[in-house]
Structures are given as C-alpha cells and as structure tokens.
Enzyme design. Structure first.
Site, PDB file in Angstrom:
ATOM      1  N   GLY A  21       0.820  -1.201   0.000  1.00 41.40           N
ATOM      2  CA  GLY A  21       0.000   0.000   0.000  1.00 41.40           C
ATOM      3  C   GLY A  21       0.856   1.253   0.000  1.00 41.40           C
ATOM      4  N   ARG A  25       7.298   1.790   0.976  1.00 41.35           N
ATOM      5  CA  ARG A  25       7.646   0.379   1.135  1.00 41.35           C
ATOM      6  C   ARG A  25       8.078  -0.196  -0.207  1.00 41.35           C
ATOM      7  NH1 ARG A  25       3.059  -2.981   3.612  1.00 41.35           N
ATOM      8  NH2 ARG A  25       3.372  -1.499   5.309  1.00 41.35           N
ATOM      9  N   ARG A  44       1.725  11.211  -8.769  1.00 42.71           N
ATOM     10  CA  ARG A  44       1.097  11.243  -7.443  1.00 42.71           C
ATOM     11  C   ARG A  44       1.966  10.603  -6.367  1.00 42.71           C
ATOM     12  NH1 ARG A  44      -4.712  12.046  -7.352  1.00 42.71           N
ATOM     13  NH2 ARG A  44      -5.456  12.574  -9.441  1.00 42.71           N
ATOM     14  N   ARG A  88      -0.405  -8.515  -3.521  1.00 36.26           N
ATOM     15  CA  ARG A  88      -0.450  -7.446  -2.526  1.00 36.26           C
ATOM     16  C   ARG A  88       0.370  -7.873  -1.314  1.00 36.26           C
ATOM     17  NH1 ARG A  88      -2.025  -3.801   0.962  1.00 36.26           N
ATOM     18  NH2 ARG A  88      -3.321  -4.321   2.777  1.00 36.26           N
ATOM     19  N   SER A  91      -0.079  -4.688   5.382  1.00 39.11           N
ATOM     20  CA  SER A  91      -0.199  -4.879   6.821  1.00 39.11           C
ATOM     21  C   SER A  91      -1.672  -4.997   7.186  1.00 39.11           C
ATOM     22  CB  SER A  91       0.448  -3.710   7.577  1.00 39.11           C
ATOM     23  OG  SER A  91      -0.157  -2.482   7.194  1.00 39.11           O
ATOM     24  N   ASP A 205      -0.751  -4.742  13.963  1.00 41.69           N
ATOM     25  CA  ASP A 205      -1.362  -4.402  15.243  1.00 41.69           C
ATOM     26  C   ASP A 205      -2.442  -5.431  15.547  1.00 41.69           C
ATOM     27  OD1 ASP A 205      -4.196  -2.791  14.444  1.00 41.69           O
ATOM     28  OD2 ASP A 205      -2.627  -2.744  12.918  1.00 41.69           O
ATOM     29  N   ARG A 218       6.663  -0.858   9.951  1.00 41.26           N
ATOM     30  CA  ARG A 218       5.809  -1.371   8.879  1.00 41.26           C
ATOM     31  C   ARG A 218       6.450  -1.148   7.518  1.00 41.26           C
ATOM     32  NH1 ARG A 218       1.925   0.822  12.409  1.00 41.26           N
ATOM     33  NH2 ARG A 218       1.705   2.761  11.222  1.00 41.26           N
TER      34      ARG A 218
END
Length: 233
Positions: A21, A25, A44, A88, A91, A205, A218
């Site tokens: 996402g 990362r 973007r 994908r 997290s 989490d 993350r």
C-alpha cells in the site's frame, strides 16, 4: 502509452507486480532486493520500480490506501501493461487471539463492507478469493522458512475509523483473521479480467491485545512477507 495515474510505457513493467500500500515500502523493497532497478512511475508519488530478483524480472509499485485506489492501479496494470499477476504485500490488524504481531496471513478469501462488486451487476454476492496456485506457493515458502503463518479469510473494509465500535468483533466471530482495506477489490478485479492475484499480510497491530508496530517498522521490517512474494513472483 501512459495512463492518468502511471507514466510507464509498455514493456517497463514485469508480468508480476508486488503491491504494498505504501509507496515508500515499494521504494525500500526495490532498493533492498532488486538488481538493475529502474523507476517507472512517480505520478502522485505512487512509486513504481522494475528490476531483477535472482535473475527474474519483477516490478514493485505502491497501491495507496483503500479499495478505490488499488482498483484503479490494478485495473490499469492488468489492462494497459500486460501484467498477469499482482501480489499485494500489506499490513493488517489481527482479529483473533492466536494471530500475533508480525505473524503472516495468507489471504485465501476476502470479505468486505464495500460496494465494489456492484459494478458487475451480479444477481447475488461475489466471494472474492485468491489464485490458488499463488496461494499454494506462498504456503510452501512460509513452511520452508519456518514462519508463523495463517491461511483464511480477511475483511477488506472501506472504513478505518468505524462508527460501529463492535464491527471488528462481528467479523472476528465469523472467523476472519485480520482486517485491511484492499484485498477484495484486488481479487474482484483479477477475477473479472481473468488474471491472478494474492494478498500476503503481516500483522502490524492487534485489535485483541492492542499491541502495535510503528510506521517505520511497517515500512522496513516486514521482510519475511516480502521475501515470500519475491520468491513466488
């Protein structure tokens, strides 16, 4: 040939794309694991890279947060750039007491509170599932690495700050392992376009114990999940 959201040209993107996402990362992954890396997108700030991993061409690109965002990027990758599979790597929050911080969830299927599948005008409710061959390969790799992993359903929610504070527990009571925000749209898009998709999640989490990781953790430390994805790409 570019799109409103991707400046890449045909041939810039590999047949398999890993999609975290967070675009940072994607940057970390590309710089850490890939050789001969070329950046193909900055539109973007949704960063995208192509390189090689163990001699195999792989692309990594951020998807952004939420199902509308991954719906856009996955659709364009599948239809405009010849991508065959998207994995994908994200997290999630754990919904079960036996699913601990940093455990890996291999999503077999995805539930949702989204209206994403309404566009297909189906006479019922679409069950969004992963591509079995990718799922099987991921399970084999997780076993080989001796990782703590779980296979099952997740809930892909459109709502992060939910007014119904009991919402998560309702999904947990149906056996959902974790909650995230993208997998249903990815699986549905892949099914509609006859492509392949898988979601790998690291528990960041717990909605059971209230434990959590930091944003930097993350971004940079969920490497076991990343390595599974790279090895099956």
């Amino acid at each position: 040939m570019s799109t409103p959201h991707n400046q890449a040209q045909m041939g810039d993107i590999a047949k398999t794309v890993l999609m975290p996402g967070d675009p940072l990362r994607a940057k970390f992954l590309a710089e850490t694991y890939l050789e001969d890396v070329k950046q193909f997108n900055t539109v973007r700030n949704m960063l995208g890279y192509t390189g090689t991993y163990q001699g195999k061409q792989v692309s990594i690109m951020g998807s952004g947060m939420g199902q509308p965002s991954i719906g856009i990027y996955s659709h364009e990758l599948f239809t405009q750039y010849g991508v065959e599979a998207i994995i994908r790597i994200g997290s999630c929050g754990s919904l079960q007491k036996n699913v601990h911080l940093r455990d890996i969830i291999i999503a077999q299927g995805s539930c949702t509170d989204s209206n994403f599948a309404h566009q297909y005008e189906l006479p019922g409710t679409f069950s969004a599932i992963s591509s079995y061959d990718l799922l099987e390969q991921a399970v084999v790799k997780a076993k080989e690495k001796g990782l703590n992993y779980h296979v099952g359903n997740v809930i892909a929610s459109d709502i992060f700050y939910h007014a119904d504070q009991g919402s998560a527990q309702k999904w947990a009571s149906m056996g959902c392992l974790g909650v995230e925000m993208e997998s249903y749209a990815l699986f549905a898009t892949a099914a509609h376009l006859d492509k392949k998709a898988l979601t790998l999640l690291t528990v960041s989490d717990s909605l059971v114990t209230q434990e959590e990781t930091t944003a930097e953790e993350r971004e940079k430390t969920f490497t076991a999940m990343m390595e599974i994805a790279l090895e099956i790409a």
